[in-house]
Scaffold this motif. Structure first.
Motif, PDB file in Angstrom:
ATOM      1  N   ALA A  22      76.897  12.225   0.887  1.00  0.00           N
ATOM      2  CA  ALA A  22      77.624  13.375   1.402  1.00  0.00           C
ATOM      3  C   ALA A  22      77.073  13.824   2.752  1.00  0.00           C
ATOM      4  CB  ALA A  22      77.566  14.522   0.396  1.00  0.00           C
ATOM      5  N   ALA A  23      75.745  13.753   2.898  1.00  0.00           N
ATOM      6  CA  ALA A  23      75.127  14.195   4.146  1.00  0.00           C
ATOM      7  C   ALA A  23      75.561  13.334   5.329  1.00  0.00           C
ATOM      8  CB  ALA A  23      73.608  14.169   4.003  1.00  0.00           C
ATOM      9  N   GLN A  24      75.952  12.097   5.050  1.00  0.00           N
ATOM     10  CA  GLN A  24      76.373  11.199   6.128  1.00  0.00           C
ATOM     11  C   GLN A  24      77.657  11.673   6.803  1.00  0.00           C
ATOM     12  OE1 GLN A  24      76.618   7.154   4.767  1.00  0.00           O
ATOM     13  NE2 GLN A  24      74.606   7.203   3.805  1.00  0.00           N
ATOM     14  N   ILE A  25      78.473  12.457   6.108  1.00  0.00           N
ATOM     15  CA  ILE A  25      79.733  12.890   6.714  1.00  0.00           C
ATOM     16  C   ILE A  25      79.708  14.373   7.054  1.00  0.00           C
ATOM     17  CG2 ILE A  25      81.107  11.095   5.613  1.00  0.00           C
ATOM     18  CD1 ILE A  25      82.148  13.216   3.682  1.00  0.00           C
ATOM     19  N   ARG A  41      80.567  19.983   4.838  1.00  0.00           N
ATOM     20  CA  ARG A  41      79.165  20.191   4.485  1.00  0.00           C
ATOM     21  C   ARG A  41      78.903  19.566   3.118  1.00  0.00           C
ATOM     22  NH1 ARG A  41      76.839  24.542   6.922  1.00  0.00           N
ATOM     23  NH2 ARG A  41      74.899  23.496   6.322  1.00  0.00           N
ATOM     24  N   SER A  42      77.684  19.117   2.884  1.00  0.00           N
ATOM     25  CA  SER A  42      77.332  18.531   1.593  1.00  0.00           C
ATOM     26  C   SER A  42      76.995  19.633   0.594  1.00  0.00           C
ATOM     27  CB  SER A  42      76.148  17.583   1.743  1.00  0.00           C
ATOM     28  OG  SER A  42      75.009  18.272   2.209  1.00  0.00           O
ATOM     29  N   THR A  43      77.251  19.360  -0.685  1.00  0.00           N
ATOM     30  CA  THR A  43      76.907  20.256  -1.784  1.00  0.00           C
ATOM     31  C   THR A  43      76.207  19.426  -2.857  1.00  0.00           C
ATOM     32  OG1 THR A  43      78.946  19.896  -3.051  1.00  0.00           O
ATOM     33  CG2 THR A  43      79.021  21.577  -1.312  1.00  0.00           C
ATOM     34  N   PRO A  44      75.587  20.066  -3.847  1.00  0.00           N
ATOM     35  CA  PRO A  44      74.948  19.290  -4.919  1.00  0.00           C
ATOM     36  C   PRO A  44      75.916  18.377  -5.673  1.00  0.00           C
ATOM     37  CG  PRO A  44      74.160  21.551  -4.945  1.00  0.00           C
ATOM     38  CD  PRO A  44      75.282  21.499  -3.949  1.00  0.00           C
ATOM     39  N   GLU A  45      77.209  18.762  -5.722  1.00  0.00           N
ATOM     40  CA  GLU A  45      78.198  17.965  -6.455  1.00  0.00           C
ATOM     41  C   GLU A  45      78.961  16.997  -5.568  1.00  0.00           C
ATOM     42  OE1 GLU A  45      78.193  21.359  -6.575  1.00  0.00           O
ATOM     43  OE2 GLU A  45      76.950  21.438  -8.388  1.00  0.00           O
ATOM     44  N   GLY A  46      78.908  17.201  -4.251  1.00  0.00           N
ATOM     45  CA  GLY A  46      79.687  16.353  -3.350  1.00  0.00           C
ATOM     46  C   GLY A  46      79.770  16.953  -1.966  1.00  0.00           C
ATOM     47  N   SER A  62      82.004  14.312  -5.961  1.00  0.00           N
ATOM     48  CA  SER A  62      81.850  12.871  -5.774  1.00  0.00           C
ATOM     49  C   SER A  62      82.280  12.147  -7.052  1.00  0.00           C
ATOM     50  CB  SER A  62      80.388  12.538  -5.450  1.00  0.00           C
ATOM     51  OG  SER A  62      80.210  11.140  -5.366  1.00  0.00           O
ATOM     52  N   ILE A  63      83.262  11.246  -6.931  1.00  0.00           N
ATOM     53  CA  ILE A  63      83.744  10.512  -8.119  1.00  0.00           C
ATOM     54  C   ILE A  63      83.526   9.007  -7.962  1.00  0.00           C
ATOM     55  CG2 ILE A  63      85.455  12.261  -8.690  1.00  0.00           C
ATOM     56  CD1 ILE A  63      87.571  10.361  -7.497  1.00  0.00           C
ATOM     57  N   LYS A  65      81.604   5.864  -4.959  1.00  0.00           N
ATOM     58  CA  LYS A  65      80.947   5.648  -3.680  1.00  0.00           C
ATOM     59  C   LYS A  65      81.897   6.009  -2.538  1.00  0.00           C
ATOM     60  CE  LYS A  65      78.427   2.220  -0.969  1.00  0.00           C
ATOM     61  NZ  LYS A  65      77.955   0.815  -0.878  1.00  0.00           N
ATOM     62  N   GLN A  66      81.547   7.111  -1.850  1.00  0.00           N
ATOM     63  CA  GLN A  66      82.288   7.567  -0.691  1.00  0.00           C
ATOM     64  C   GLN A  66      83.716   8.013  -1.015  1.00  0.00           C
ATOM     65  OE1 GLN A  66      79.971   8.122   1.090  1.00  0.00           O
ATOM     66  NE2 GLN A  66      79.598   6.647   2.716  1.00  0.00           N
ATOM     67  N   ILE A  67      83.918   8.554  -2.221  1.00  0.00           N
ATOM     68  CA  ILE A  67      85.206   9.152  -2.597  1.00  0.00           C
ATOM     69  C   ILE A  67      84.929  10.533  -3.171  1.00  0.00           C
ATOM     70  CG2 ILE A  67      87.288   8.972  -4.015  1.00  0.00           C
ATOM     71  CD1 ILE A  67      86.863   5.985  -4.147  1.00  0.00           C
ATOM     72  N   TYR A  68      85.666  11.526  -2.680  1.00  0.00           N
ATOM     73  CA  TYR A  68      85.466  12.901  -3.115  1.00  0.00           C
ATOM     74  C   TYR A  68      86.814  13.503  -3.492  1.00  0.00           C
ATOM     75  CZ  TYR A  68      81.097  12.000  -0.714  1.00  0.00           C
ATOM     76  OH  TYR A  68      79.914  11.440  -0.311  1.00  0.00           O
ATOM     77  N   GLU A  69      86.847  14.212  -4.630  1.00  0.00           N
ATOM     78  CA  GLU A  69      88.109  14.735  -5.158  1.00  0.00           C
ATOM     79  C   GLU A  69      87.978  16.204  -5.491  1.00  0.00           C
ATOM     80  OE1 GLU A  69      90.850  12.461  -8.009  1.00  0.00           O
ATOM     81  OE2 GLU A  69      89.867  13.923  -9.324  1.00  0.00           O
ATOM     82  N   ASP A  70      89.027  17.018  -5.104  1.00  0.00           N
ATOM     83  CA  ASP A  70      89.015  18.424  -5.487  1.00  0.00           C
ATOM     84  C   ASP A  70      89.713  18.599  -6.824  1.00  0.00           C
ATOM     85  OD1 ASP A  70      91.750  18.404  -5.048  1.00  0.00           O
ATOM     86  OD2 ASP A  70      91.692  19.626  -3.236  1.00  0.00           O
ATOM     87  N   ARG A  71      89.765  19.836  -7.309  1.00  0.00           N
ATOM     88  CA  ARG A  71      90.307  20.071  -8.652  1.00  0.00           C
ATOM     89  C   ARG A  71      91.811  19.865  -8.729  1.00  0.00           C
ATOM     90  NH1 ARG A  71      89.436  26.610  -9.202  1.00  0.00           N
ATOM     91  NH2 ARG A  71      90.755  27.264  -7.445  1.00  0.00           N
TER      92      ARG A  71
END
Length: 223
Positions: A22-25, A41-46, A62-63, A65-71
């Motif tokens: 997450a910190a990379q982006i 910004r990065s968070t503990p969950e993503g 984070s779901i 490698k390099q994929i992040y999903e909201d609710r």
């Protein structure tokens, strides 16, 4: 005991990897074919993301490698270190974003947009800029903050600019008004009532009422 130790170590390692990806982006991303800029910004969950002209954060878990999903099922896909894609849950909306080259401060959570000593915005560099781009070396210069005057109307404007928001009050009133930046490439700002501020090419600060019926131009006062 040993099993629990390995389990704890695995959880810590997974958390470290998630935060590392997450910190990379982290930083600011320009939406292609648009003036919109997204802060991530990065968070503990993503990660969390928002438009720079909006205070509301959207959180993504984070779901993979390099994929992040909201609710709601919307996702960010990290393509490279300089390119990401946002996709709606139904796949009908896809936005491509490029990493900007402005100075992003992790401490403040803001981007210090590059502009020169006249107060004019130069450029927000993306990966499409060539290596010879003269704007890459520019640094944040807080020349907008200070005292501006219009001697014909006997008005004084006090301005504070942090690279993201601009606050202003005049000698005619006591309250500060906050103007949010509305353009990634130009120094244009707007308050919640639609009143606008822009920095003109000649270095003047122009204030314009939302209905266009009043316009005041200020010049920076240097002591």
């Amino acid at each position: 005991m040993l099993k629990n130790k390995f389990l704890s170590t695995g959880i810590i390692l997974l958390f470290t990897i998630t935060v590392s990806y997450a910190a990379q982006i982290e930083g600011l991303w320009q939406v292609n074919r648009s003036n919109d800029v997204v802060e991530i910004r990065s968070t503990p969950e993503g990660i969390k993301a928002r438009l720079t002209n909006n205070n509301k954060w959207d959180y993504y878990e984070s779901i993979g490698k390099q994929i992040y999903e909201d609710r709601r099922g919307n996702r960010y896909y990290v393509k490279t270190r300089d390119r990401i894609t946002w996709e709606s849950r139904d796949g009908r909306r896809v936005l491509n974003l490029e990493k900007t080259r402005g100075n992003f401060s992790e401490r403040s959570g803001r981007n210090d947009y590059n502009y020169n000593n006249t107060g004019r915005n130069n450029h927000v560099c993306t990966s499409s800029c060539g290596a010879s781009c003269v704007h890459r070396a520019n640094t944040f210069d807080n020349s907008l903050s200070g005292t501006w005057t219009n001697r014909w109307k006997n008005m004084i404007a006090y301005v504070e600019y942090d690279g993201y928001n601009l606050r202003m009050k005049t000698n005619k009133g006591r309250k500060w008004t906050t103007y949010r930046r509305t353009s990634a490439r130009k120094l244009k700002f707007e308050d919640k009532f639609g009143n606008r501020i822009r920095i003109k090419s000649n270095g003047e600060l122009e204030w314009k009422r939302s209905d266009g019926r009043r316009e005041i131009e200020f010049r920076k006062r240097y002591y």
